[in-house]
Design a protein around this motif. Sequence first.
Motif, mmCIF file in Angstrom:
data_model
loop_
_atom_site.group_PDB
_atom_site.id
_atom_site.type_symbol
_atom_site.label_atom_id
_atom_site.label_comp_id
_atom_site.label_asym_id
_atom_site.label_seq_id
_atom_site.Cartn_x
_atom_site.Cartn_y
_atom_site.Cartn_z
ATOM 1 N N ALA A 1 34.147 42.162 40.029
ATOM 2 C CA ALA A 1 34.516 41.565 38.741
ATOM 3 C C ALA A 1 35.991 41.824 38.427
ATOM 4 O O ALA A 1 36.688 40.931 37.912
ATOM 5 C CB ALA A 1 33.633 42.136 37.637
ATOM 6 N N LYS A 2 36.465 43.029 38.751
ATOM 7 C CA LYS A 2 37.871 43.351 38.497
ATOM 8 C C LYS A 2 38.778 42.469 39.338
ATOM 9 O O LYS A 2 39.796 41.954 38.838
ATOM 10 C CB LYS A 2 38.123 44.831 38.804
ATOM 11 C CG LYS A 2 39.539 45.275 38.507
ATOM 12 C CD LYS A 2 39.700 46.761 38.784
ATOM 13 C CE LYS A 2 41.125 47.203 38.490
ATOM 14 N NZ LYS A 2 41.306 48.662 38.765
ATOM 15 N N GLU A 3 38.444 42.294 40.625
ATOM 16 C CA GLU A 3 39.247 41.431 41.483
ATOM 17 C C GLU A 3 39.241 39.993 40.981
ATOM 18 O O GLU A 3 40.268 39.303 41.005
ATOM 19 C CB GLU A 3 38.728 41.499 42.922
ATOM 20 C CG GLU A 3 38.943 42.854 43.582
ATOM 21 C CD GLU A 3 38.359 42.910 44.969
ATOM 22 O OE1 GLU A 3 37.724 41.909 45.377
ATOM 23 O OE2 GLU A 3 38.524 43.941 45.651
ATOM 24 N N SER A 4 38.056 39.524 40.511
ATOM 25 C CA SER A 4 37.980 38.171 39.971
ATOM 26 C C SER A 4 38.846 38.025 38.724
ATOM 27 O O SER A 4 39.558 37.027 38.551
ATOM 28 C CB SER A 4 36.527 37.819 39.655
ATOM 29 O OG SER A 4 36.424 36.533 39.082
ATOM 30 N N LEU A 5 38.784 39.046 37.843
ATOM 31 C CA LEU A 5 39.606 39.002 36.634
ATOM 32 C C LEU A 5 41.095 39.038 36.968
ATOM 33 O O LEU A 5 41.901 38.326 36.341
ATOM 34 C CB LEU A 5 39.246 40.170 35.713
ATOM 35 C CG LEU A 5 37.878 40.083 35.015
ATOM 36 C CD1 LEU A 5 37.610 41.354 34.223
ATOM 37 C CD2 LEU A 5 37.817 38.866 34.093
ATOM 38 N N MET A 6 41.462 39.864 37.965
ATOM 39 C CA MET A 6 42.858 39.921 38.359
ATOM 40 C C MET A 6 43.324 38.581 38.921
ATOM 41 O O MET A 6 44.442 38.122 38.638
ATOM 42 C CB MET A 6 43.062 41.035 39.399
ATOM 43 C CG MET A 6 42.884 42.432 38.843
ATOM 44 S SD MET A 6 44.082 42.835 37.553
ATOM 45 C CE MET A 6 45.595 42.784 38.492
ATOM 46 N N ALA A 7 42.449 37.931 39.715
ATOM 47 C CA ALA A 7 42.803 36.611 40.237
ATOM 48 C C ALA A 7 42.957 35.604 39.110
ATOM 49 O O ALA A 7 43.886 34.772 39.117
ATOM 50 C CB ALA A 7 41.740 36.147 41.235
ATOM 51 N N GLN A 8 42.061 35.672 38.121
ATOM 52 C CA GLN A 8 42.179 34.766 36.978
ATOM 53 C C GLN A 8 43.454 35.033 36.188
ATOM 54 O O GLN A 8 44.120 34.092 35.729
ATOM 55 C CB GLN A 8 40.954 34.917 36.078
ATOM 56 C CG GLN A 8 39.653 34.417 36.705
ATOM 57 C CD GLN A 8 38.473 34.603 35.790
ATOM 58 O OE1 GLN A 8 38.621 34.972 34.637
ATOM 59 N NE2 GLN A 8 37.282 34.338 36.305
#
Length: 240
Positions: free
Chosen positions: A98-105
């Motif tokens: 989830a953190k990686e997804s948020l960082m990508a967003q």
Amino acid sequence: MRLRLLRRRLTISAPRVAIRSALPWPLRWVALALVLGFCASLALWAFEFGKSIAGFDRVSRTEFLRLQSEITTLRDQARQRQTVASTAESLLATERAAKESLMAQVRQLEADNRTLRGDLGFFEKLLPAAKTDGLAIRALQVEVLGGIQLRWQALVIQSARNAPEFNGRLELELAGMQSGRPWTQILPPQGQALQVRQYRRVGGLLDLPPHAVVKTVTARVLDGATVRTTQTMPIDPALR
């Protein structure tokens, strides 16, 4: 003589007589084994009976049951800890994803924000300073890449309200020097098709001929053979 022999047999001086059993040796061994087995069984029974009287057997059984209960408890605790560890690992993996997804967003939003700011600045430059009617080219931007390519962009607008859609073409005229001689060229050779109702952002990447040095770029919008609007931009030598 006979009397003397008879007396010898009947008195103490008579020879000894041995009486032997007629039981065979194998049966004797079997009987001996049975006796020894009975004695061992009796001794074992006496030992177990003595343990039961002394209470050792109950203590051993109680200790065994206690140890068995502790082993079961430890196994349950180990199983619970393994379950908690697996759950924690799964939660960490989910949180990491989830953190990686948020960082990508966030990175995508930052890139979109930069693009929107660039577009906003570009469109602000393209707004006319005064109200004019007709077709116009605003804020022509040109950049020479490595001396072999030219990147350009511009905005073509119609200031008049409810103006009909314009269908024409746009061409770029490049002027400068090539191999020490004056040089001009129109790119694309036949121009670029252009349709505009209110505004139209155009741009592209063009290949330059060898040894060409671009000094000015002129953008023209043509309606057939008629030039509707034009804009010229000099090329900064530092950008070549």
